[in-house]
Scaffold this motif. Sequence first.
Motif, PDB file in Angstrom:
ATOM      1  N   PHE A 227     -55.418  98.996-105.556  1.00 32.68           N
ATOM      2  CA  PHE A 227     -54.693  98.572-104.365  1.00 32.68           C
ATOM      3  C   PHE A 227     -54.380  97.077-104.381  1.00 32.68           C
ATOM      4  N   ASP A 228     -55.107  96.299-105.186  1.00 32.64           N
ATOM      5  CA  ASP A 228     -54.748  94.896-105.356  1.00 32.64           C
ATOM      6  C   ASP A 228     -53.404  94.780-106.070  1.00 32.64           C
ATOM      7  N   LEU A 229     -53.187  95.657-107.074  1.00 36.54           N
ATOM      8  CA  LEU A 229     -51.901  95.650-107.783  1.00 36.54           C
ATOM      9  C   LEU A 229     -50.789  96.229-106.908  1.00 36.54           C
ATOM     10  N   PHE A 230     -51.152  97.145-106.024  1.00 36.17           N
ATOM     11  CA  PHE A 230     -50.180  97.678-105.062  1.00 36.17           C
ATOM     12  C   PHE A 230     -49.670  96.550-104.165  1.00 36.17           C
ATOM     13  N   ILE A 231     -50.598  95.710-103.682  1.00 32.16           N
ATOM     14  CA  ILE A 231     -50.214  94.572-102.839  1.00 32.16           C
ATOM     15  C   ILE A 231     -49.403  93.558-103.645  1.00 32.16           C
ATOM     16  N   LEU A 232     -49.769  93.361-104.906  1.00 33.70           N
ATOM     17  CA  LEU A 232     -48.992  92.462-105.765  1.00 33.70           C
ATOM     18  C   LEU A 232     -47.554  92.947-105.867  1.00 33.70           C
ATOM     19  N   ILE A 245     -41.841  84.963 -95.922  1.00 30.33           N
ATOM     20  CA  ILE A 245     -42.798  85.119 -94.811  1.00 30.33           C
ATOM     21  C   ILE A 245     -43.657  86.362 -95.054  1.00 30.33           C
ATOM     22  N   THR A 246     -42.982  87.476 -95.420  1.00 28.21           N
ATOM     23  CA  THR A 246     -43.712  88.718 -95.726  1.00 28.21           C
ATOM     24  C   THR A 246     -44.579  88.532 -96.976  1.00 28.21           C
ATOM     25  N   ALA A 247     -44.063  87.810 -97.965  1.00 28.25           N
ATOM     26  CA  ALA A 247     -44.828  87.566 -99.197  1.00 28.25           C
ATOM     27  C   ALA A 247     -46.145  86.862 -98.876  1.00 28.25           C
ATOM     28  N   GLU A 248     -46.102  85.873 -97.976  1.00 29.75           N
ATOM     29  CA  GLU A 248     -47.316  85.136 -97.603  1.00 29.75           C
ATOM     30  C   GLU A 248     -48.273  86.025 -96.808  1.00 29.75           C
ATOM     31  N   LYS A 249     -47.740  86.889 -95.963  1.00 30.23           N
ATOM     32  CA  LYS A 249     -48.586  87.815 -95.192  1.00 30.23           C
ATOM     33  C   LYS A 249     -49.316  88.777 -96.129  1.00 30.23           C
ATOM     34  N   GLU A 250     -48.568  89.282 -97.115  1.00 33.66           N
ATOM     35  CA  GLU A 250     -49.176  90.207 -98.068  1.00 33.66           C
ATOM     36  C   GLU A 250     -50.230  89.495 -98.928  1.00 33.66           C
ATOM     37  N   ARG A 251     -49.978  88.210 -99.219  1.00 36.10           N
ATOM     38  CA  ARG A 251     -50.952  87.441-100.007  1.00 36.10           C
ATOM     39  C   ARG A 251     -52.280  87.331 -99.268  1.00 36.10           C
ATOM     40  N   LYS A 252     -52.220  87.197 -97.968  1.00 33.83           N
ATOM     41  CA  LYS A 252     -53.450  87.103 -97.170  1.00 33.83           C
ATOM     42  C   LYS A 252     -54.259  88.402 -97.255  1.00 33.83           C
ATOM     43  N   VAL A 253     -53.547  89.518 -97.435  1.00 32.76           N
ATOM     44  CA  VAL A 253     -54.237  90.807 -97.576  1.00 32.76           C
ATOM     45  C   VAL A 253     -55.111  90.796 -98.829  1.00 32.76           C
ATOM     46  N   TYR A 268     -48.972  80.161-106.516  1.00 27.75           N
ATOM     47  CA  TYR A 268     -48.104  79.385-107.399  1.00 27.75           C
ATOM     48  C   TYR A 268     -46.813  80.154-107.675  1.00 27.75           C
ATOM     49  N   GLU A 269     -46.932  81.464-107.907  1.00 28.10           N
ATOM     50  CA  GLU A 269     -45.759  82.295-108.184  1.00 28.10           C
ATOM     51  C   GLU A 269     -44.792  82.295-107.002  1.00 28.10           C
ATOM     52  N   ILE A 270     -45.318  82.463-105.802  1.00 32.05           N
ATOM     53  CA  ILE A 270     -44.477  82.476-104.596  1.00 32.05           C
ATOM     54  C   ILE A 270     -43.743  81.147-104.452  1.00 32.05           C
ATOM     55  N   ASN A 271     -44.461  80.050-104.626  1.00 30.85           N
ATOM     56  CA  ASN A 271     -43.852  78.727-104.467  1.00 30.85           C
ATOM     57  C   ASN A 271     -42.776  78.462-105.510  1.00 30.85           C
ATOM     58  N   GLU A 272     -43.020  78.903-106.752  1.00 28.40           N
ATOM     59  CA  GLU A 272     -42.045  78.679-107.815  1.00 28.40           C
ATOM     60  C   GLU A 272     -40.761  79.459-107.572  1.00 28.40           C
ATOM     61  N   PHE A 273     -40.890  80.716-107.117  1.00 29.87           N
ATOM     62  CA  PHE A 273     -39.690  81.511-106.841  1.00 29.87           C
ATOM     63  C   PHE A 273     -38.973  81.001-105.587  1.00 29.87           C
ATOM     64  N   ARG A 274     -39.722  80.478-104.626  1.00 33.18           N
ATOM     65  CA  ARG A 274     -39.086  79.894-103.439  1.00 33.18           C
ATOM     66  C   ARG A 274     -38.220  78.704-103.854  1.00 33.18           C
ATOM     67  N   LYS A 275     -38.753  77.859-104.738  1.00 35.14           N
ATOM     68  CA  LYS A 275     -37.994  76.708-105.230  1.00 35.14           C
ATOM     69  C   LYS A 275     -36.765  77.151-106.009  1.00 35.14           C
ATOM     70  N   GLN A 276     -36.957  78.211-106.834  1.00 38.63           N
ATOM     71  CA  GLN A 276     -35.872  78.726-107.667  1.00 38.63           C
ATOM     72  C   GLN A 276     -34.723  79.230-106.812  1.00 38.63           C
ATOM     73  N   ILE A 277     -35.050  79.975-105.755  1.00 41.80           N
ATOM     74  CA  ILE A 277     -34.016  80.538-104.888  1.00 41.80           C
ATOM     75  C   ILE A 277     -33.363  79.449-104.041  1.00 41.80           C
ATOM     76  N   GLN A 278     -34.165  78.497-103.533  1.00 40.65           N
ATOM     77  CA  GLN A 278     -33.617  77.419-102.719  1.00 40.65           C
ATOM     78  C   GLN A 278     -32.677  76.537-103.534  1.00 40.65           C
ATOM     79  N   LYS A 279     -33.054  76.308-104.796  1.00 41.85           N
ATOM     80  CA  LYS A 279     -32.213  75.489-105.679  1.00 41.85           C
ATOM     81  C   LYS A 279     -30.874  76.160-105.923  1.00 41.85           C
ATOM     82  N   LYS A 280     -30.899  77.481-106.031  1.00 40.52           N
ATOM     83  CA  LYS A 280     -29.678  78.255-106.315  1.00 40.52           C
ATOM     84  C   LYS A 280     -28.742  78.253-105.106  1.00 40.52           C
ATOM     85  N   THR A 281     -29.324  78.252-103.893  1.00 42.86           N
ATOM     86  CA  THR A 281     -28.506  78.352-102.670  1.00 42.86           C
ATOM     87  C   THR A 281     -27.955  77.001-102.210  1.00 42.86           C
ATOM     88  N   HIS A 282     -28.451  75.908-102.815  1.00 43.83           N
ATOM     89  CA  HIS A 282     -27.975  74.592-102.408  1.00 43.83           C
ATOM     90  C   HIS A 282     -26.905  74.060-103.358  1.00 43.83           C
TER      91      HIS A 282
END
Length: 282
Positions: A227-232, A245-253, A268-282
């Motif tokens: 179930f840890d991999l299910f949450i991943l 927002i949902t990604a962070e909620k699931e991380r707390k689980v 670290y993975e969440i933050n890196e993809f957030r930067k990647q997507i934000q960079k693409k949209t700007h």
Amino acid sequence: MTFGDTLKLIRISKSLSQKELNNNLMSRTSISKIENNRQIPTYPKAIILISELGVTPNEFEYIRNGFKQSSKQEIIDDFIHLSNSTQHKALEQLFIRCNNLLSKGQNDDIYRISLIIKALLCTDTKSLKELRIIVTPVWKYLETHDSWDKLDLYLVNNILFLFSSETSYTMANTAIKNIDQNYPQLRKLKNGFLLNEAFLLMQQNCWNSALQLLELSMSLSQQIQRFDLFILGRIRIAICNGDFITAEKERKVLSLMGATNMYKSIEYEINEFRKQIQKKTH
């Protein structure tokens, strides 16, 4: 026990005569000499003799070793069952055992395992290029084989992210096909490859393809009760959808489940993809 002693023990236990065992492979006299330790068969002939006994090479070695696993097999099993590459203490101990066995003679399987463990232990101190150099002999071995056995698949799983995304994706895809065809019981390993392949696709912004693999992974995670991999899987699906927002909620689980290492590493993975997507949209 010697090879000959073990051969004789198994042959008698199966009520086989020396004549029945030879199967036109060699004379009964030669088999008698082997069983009496006066002749050593070549490796190919030894494998055929073992097959004629109706046992696998591993089973033969188990009996030969006094019905105990050999040091080599114990190392292979411990390598396969390491739950993750962050277990530095366990990796260090396994590396020492590999070197101790290698000091007694060359063993290709143990040598390849030792190289991978060395790379895993150096991930924080060496560059990606240096790590690739360490495991290059392993990759050269793997790429010359059309079909990978069980140990090969675990070797692949541990070096996957040391190569380019294209190479890693091909390796993961080939490994999954190999498992489906030859090792359907390795569902946990297949799930690991699905998650890794999805991650590689996410890095290339192939979100829809990644989502398909993550759905397969979540279904498999439920079947094997990981179930840890299910949450991943849920976290990565949220990332694919740009829903951090949902990604962070699931991380707390994960934290509530006690999956501390995964909880920390996925941040670290969440933050890196957030930067990647934000960079693409700007």
